[in-house]
Design a protein around this motif. Structure first.
Motif, PDB file in Angstrom:
ATOM      1  N   LYS A  95      27.857  60.232 112.365  1.00 53.39           N
ATOM      2  CA  LYS A  95      28.517  59.020 112.858  1.00 53.39           C
ATOM      3  C   LYS A  95      29.468  59.416 113.977  1.00 53.39           C
ATOM      4  CE  LYS A  95      31.140  54.978 111.337  1.00 53.39           C
ATOM      5  NZ  LYS A  95      31.797  54.299 110.193  1.00 53.39           N
ATOM      6  N   TYR A  96      29.268  58.827 115.146  1.00 56.31           N
ATOM      7  CA  TYR A  96      30.058  59.183 116.321  1.00 56.31           C
ATOM      8  C   TYR A  96      31.347  58.360 116.371  1.00 56.31           C
ATOM      9  CZ  TYR A  96      25.868  61.556 118.004  1.00 56.31           C
ATOM     10  OH  TYR A  96      24.785  62.398 118.129  1.00 56.31           O
ATOM     11  N   PRO A  97      32.369  58.862 117.057  1.00 56.95           N
ATOM     12  CA  PRO A  97      33.593  58.066 117.254  1.00 56.95           C
ATOM     13  C   PRO A  97      33.286  56.764 117.977  1.00 56.95           C
ATOM     14  CG  PRO A  97      33.958  60.367 117.842  1.00 56.95           C
ATOM     15  CD  PRO A  97      32.494  60.225 117.612  1.00 56.95           C
ATOM     16  N   ILE A  98      34.142  55.776 117.775  1.00 55.94           N
ATOM     17  CA  ILE A  98      33.887  54.435 118.293  1.00 55.94           C
ATOM     18  C   ILE A  98      33.742  54.426 119.815  1.00 55.94           C
ATOM     19  CG2 ILE A  98      36.355  53.912 118.349  1.00 55.94           C
ATOM     20  CD1 ILE A  98      33.446  51.456 117.618  1.00 55.94           C
ATOM     21  N   LYS A  99      34.569  55.208 120.516  1.00 51.61           N
ATOM     22  CA  LYS A  99      34.472  55.249 121.979  1.00 51.61           C
ATOM     23  C   LYS A  99      33.131  55.816 122.422  1.00 51.61           C
ATOM     24  CE  LYS A  99      39.442  55.600 122.953  1.00 51.61           C
ATOM     25  NZ  LYS A  99      40.495  56.421 123.592  1.00 51.61           N
ATOM     26  N   GLU A 100      32.685  56.836 121.729  1.00 48.27           N
ATOM     27  CA  GLU A 100      31.396  57.434 122.078  1.00 48.27           C
ATOM     28  C   GLU A 100      30.254  56.484 121.739  1.00 48.27           C
ATOM     29  OE1 GLU A 100      29.280  61.828 121.679  1.00 48.27           O
ATOM     30  OE2 GLU A 100      31.231  61.406 120.758  1.00 48.27           O
ATOM     31  N   GLN A 101      30.392  55.735 120.641  1.00 48.12           N
ATOM     32  CA  GLN A 101      29.371  54.744 120.300  1.00 48.12           C
ATOM     33  C   GLN A 101      29.269  53.673 121.382  1.00 48.12           C
ATOM     34  OE1 GLN A 101      29.529  53.119 116.300  1.00 48.12           O
ATOM     35  NE2 GLN A 101      30.437  54.979 115.505  1.00 48.12           N
ATOM     36  N   ILE A 102      30.422  53.224 121.889  1.00 47.21           N
ATOM     37  CA  ILE A 102      30.417  52.208 122.948  1.00 47.21           C
ATOM     38  C   ILE A 102      29.761  52.753 124.208  1.00 47.21           C
ATOM     39  CG2 ILE A 102      31.891  50.842 124.464  1.00 47.21           C
ATOM     40  CD1 ILE A 102      33.882  50.622 122.157  1.00 47.21           C
ATOM     41  N   ARG A 103      30.079  53.997 124.560  1.00 52.33           N
ATOM     42  CA  ARG A 103      29.488  54.588 125.753  1.00 52.33           C
ATOM     43  C   ARG A 103      27.977  54.750 125.598  1.00 52.33           C
ATOM     44  NH1 ARG A 103      32.210  58.762 125.757  1.00 52.33           N
ATOM     45  NH2 ARG A 103      30.715  60.310 125.028  1.00 52.33           N
ATOM     46  N   MET A 104      27.533  55.226 124.446  1.00 52.72           N
ATOM     47  CA  MET A 104      26.101  55.394 124.206  1.00 52.72           C
ATOM     48  C   MET A 104      25.394  54.040 124.182  1.00 52.72           C
ATOM     49  SD  MET A 104      26.452  58.301 121.241  1.00 52.72           S
ATOM     50  CE  MET A 104      24.772  58.089 120.673  1.00 52.72           C
ATOM     51  N   GLY A 105      26.051  53.038 123.564  1.00 48.76           N
ATOM     52  CA  GLY A 105      25.459  51.708 123.525  1.00 48.76           C
ATOM     53  C   GLY A 105      25.329  51.090 124.903  1.00 48.76           C
ATOM     54  N   THR A 106      26.345  51.331 125.752  1.00 49.71           N
ATOM     55  CA  THR A 106      26.286  50.807 127.116  1.00 49.71           C
ATOM     56  C   THR A 106      25.148  51.432 127.906  1.00 49.71           C
ATOM     57  OG1 THR A 106      28.692  50.486 127.076  1.00 49.71           O
ATOM     58  CG2 THR A 106      27.616  50.476 129.221  1.00 49.71           C
ATOM     59  N   ARG A 109      25.471  67.821 117.955  1.00 48.20           N
ATOM     60  CA  ARG A 109      26.729  67.392 117.333  1.00 48.20           C
ATOM     61  C   ARG A 109      26.852  67.937 115.909  1.00 48.20           C
ATOM     62  NH1 ARG A 109      30.598  63.530 117.966  1.00 48.20           N
ATOM     63  NH2 ARG A 109      30.360  64.165 120.143  1.00 48.20           N
ATOM     64  N   LEU A 110      25.758  67.933 115.158  1.00 51.97           N
ATOM     65  CA  LEU A 110      25.807  68.474 113.801  1.00 51.97           C
ATOM     66  C   LEU A 110      26.148  69.962 113.812  1.00 51.97           C
ATOM     67  CD1 LEU A 110      22.727  66.668 112.221  1.00 51.97           C
ATOM     68  CD2 LEU A 110      25.112  66.365 111.560  1.00 51.97           C
ATOM     69  N   ASP A 126      26.691  57.836 106.807  1.00 51.71           N
ATOM     70  CA  ASP A 126      27.636  58.945 106.906  1.00 51.71           C
ATOM     71  C   ASP A 126      28.944  58.620 106.187  1.00 51.71           C
ATOM     72  OD1 ASP A 126      28.663  61.386 107.516  1.00 51.71           O
ATOM     73  OD2 ASP A 126      28.943  61.027 109.654  1.00 51.71           O
ATOM     74  N   LYS A 127      28.815  58.044 104.986  1.00 49.38           N
ATOM     75  CA  LYS A 127      29.980  57.684 104.183  1.00 49.38           C
ATOM     76  C   LYS A 127      29.862  58.291 102.789  1.00 49.38           C
ATOM     77  CE  LYS A 127      30.861  53.266 106.508  1.00 49.38           C
ATOM     78  NZ  LYS A 127      30.966  51.772 106.321  1.00 49.38           N
ATOM     79  N   ASP A 128      31.014  58.444 102.147  1.00 48.30           N
ATOM     80  CA  ASP A 128      31.060  59.015 100.809  1.00 48.30           C
ATOM     81  C   ASP A 128      30.452  58.024  99.819  1.00 48.30           C
ATOM     82  OD1 ASP A 128      31.579  60.251  98.449  1.00 48.30           O
ATOM     83  OD2 ASP A 128      33.751  60.398  98.717  1.00 48.30           O
ATOM     84  N   PRO A 129      29.311  58.351  99.195  1.00 53.33           N
ATOM     85  CA  PRO A 129      28.702  57.394  98.255  1.00 53.33           C
ATOM     86  C   PRO A 129      29.563  57.126  97.034  1.00 53.33           C
ATOM     87  CG  PRO A 129      27.566  59.505  98.194  1.00 53.33           C
ATOM     88  CD  PRO A 129      28.524  59.572  99.334  1.00 53.33           C
TER      89      PRO A 129
END
Length: 381
Positions: free
Chosen positions: A75-86, A326-327, A343-346
């Motif tokens: 799971k990428y940081p929110i800023k990186e997610q926005i950049r990748m999504g753009t 990244r991994l 990518d969360k704690d079950p």
């Protein structure tokens, strides 16, 4: 000697420390992308044992090992997610279909937002008719623009309602052939159309490596009714090495019938909008059928989205070069990632659900206790 067997120290060192060293070494040689939590080697025997047990529990929760070493994307940081999504959106926008869909969506949002503001009476000056303030007057600018907006939105909804009708009625035809005549080939055709979220009975028993690229040449034996038709429409080999269980058939009925219902409701709405003028048309017809058509289409889409995510959570998604880098980078930095699609704690998710159920049960019991006290008080009075 096996890598997983405990080593015996000639210098009679602490057995607990040796077990920690052995398990860590075996994990390193396994080449897993998951993270380990190191244990200080200078603790007392009791401390090492307790720390080892707690760390093993944490590792079991944090990482789910797959036989092929697969790890879900991080799971990428929110800023990186926005950049990748753009970047992804720009690449999609530059295609013909992407440009059309973007313009279509913007029109739906713009005209829908304007209709909402008109219904909320956001522009009181549009209610003036010959110097008289009357928002519901049939000839007021407000009512005229509501009619204009409604006609434009109806035309936009016809693009999807009527444009997708041939494929929707094709699916309905195959479904009826299967339900009424037991045509297994028709069901296999539907499985190929909805390969992203629908799985046939017995598909989880197919060979793991079987996919669209090798199914025509494979020598492996498999049940032909467990694969879609044509054979090339079979889903890709699961990256996790585990196939999703068969999908309940009622969910396929659910999606197809709601998609068909969306088209039929759009036909009814268009009949009201085009056959009757705004003076003769019932006031309730437009809002009712717009709402029903939107709900029918949305429900079918939600079902496909939920089932598609369920399949991806089991079969996995392909890793990109960025994901692998990244991994590996986060592993060196000691940043853990849970090996699931979110990518969360079950364990934390399950604890959250348990707390939610407990709060709900507590509110119900408190409400029933309050009602009982009121009844007792009324009886005493």
């Amino acid at each position: 000697m096996s890598l997983d067997s405990p080593r015996i120290s000639k210098e009679d060192r602490d057995d607990g420390v040796e077990r920690v060293t052995t398990v860590s070494t075996a994990t390193e040689q396994n080449g897993s992308l998951n993270q380990r939590v190191p244990i200080p080697p200078n603790q007392a025997q009791e401390g090492v044992g307790a720390a080892f047990a707690s760390n093993v529990a944490a590792v079991n929760v944090q990482m789910h090992e797959y036989a092929n070493g697969y790890h879900f994307p991080p799971k990428y940081p929110i800023k990186e997610q926005i950049r990748m999504g753009t970047v992804s959106f720009w690449e999609f926008y530059n295609t013909g279909f992407g440009f059309f869909l973007t313009i279509y969506s913007l029109n739906v949002i713009a005209w829908g937002g304007m209709l909402f503001l008109l219904l909320c009476n956001a522009a009181p000056q549009m209610c003036l008719v010959n110097g008289v303030y009357d928002c519901n007057h049939i000839d007021s600018p407000r009512r005229i623009w509501i009619e204009t907006d409604s006609q434009i939105l109806n035309g936009l909804f016809c693009v999807t309602g009527f444009g997708l009708a041939p494929w929707r009625f094709r699916d309905w035809y195959f479904l009826l052939r299967y339900r009424l005549r037991g045509d297994q080939k028709a069901l296999r055709r539907l499985a190929g159309v909805h390969r992203g979220w629908f799985r046939l009975s017995g598909s989880n028993q197919l060979p793991i490596a079987l996919g669209p690229k090798n199914i025509e040449e494979t020598a492996a034996n498999f049940n032909i009714d467990s694969v879609p038709y044509p054979l090339a429409t079979i889903s890709d080999a699961p990256p996790t090495g585990i196939r999703a269980p068969p999908t309940n058939l009622w969910k396929l009925d659910f999606v197809i019938y709601f998609n068909v219902a969306n088209t039929f409701l759009q036909c009814v709405l268009s009949g009201f909008m085009w056959a009757l003028n705004r003076y003769d048309r019932p006031s309730w017809s437009t809002g009712l059928f717009v709402c029903l058509a939107c709900i029918a289409g949305a429900i079918a889409g939600i079902m496909m989205g939920v089932e598609g995510k369920h399949v991806k959570a089991i079969e996995g998604v392909p890793l990109t070069k960025r994901d692998i880098e990244r991994l590996a980078q986060d592993k060196e930095l000691g940043i853990p990632h849970y090996n699931n699609i979110s990518d969360k704690d079950p364990e934390a998710q399950r604890e959250k659900e348990r707390n939610k159920k407990q709060r709900k049960w507590f509110r119900k019991s408190e409400k029933s206790s309050f009602v009982t006290d009121n009844e007792r008080q009324a009886f005493c009075d």
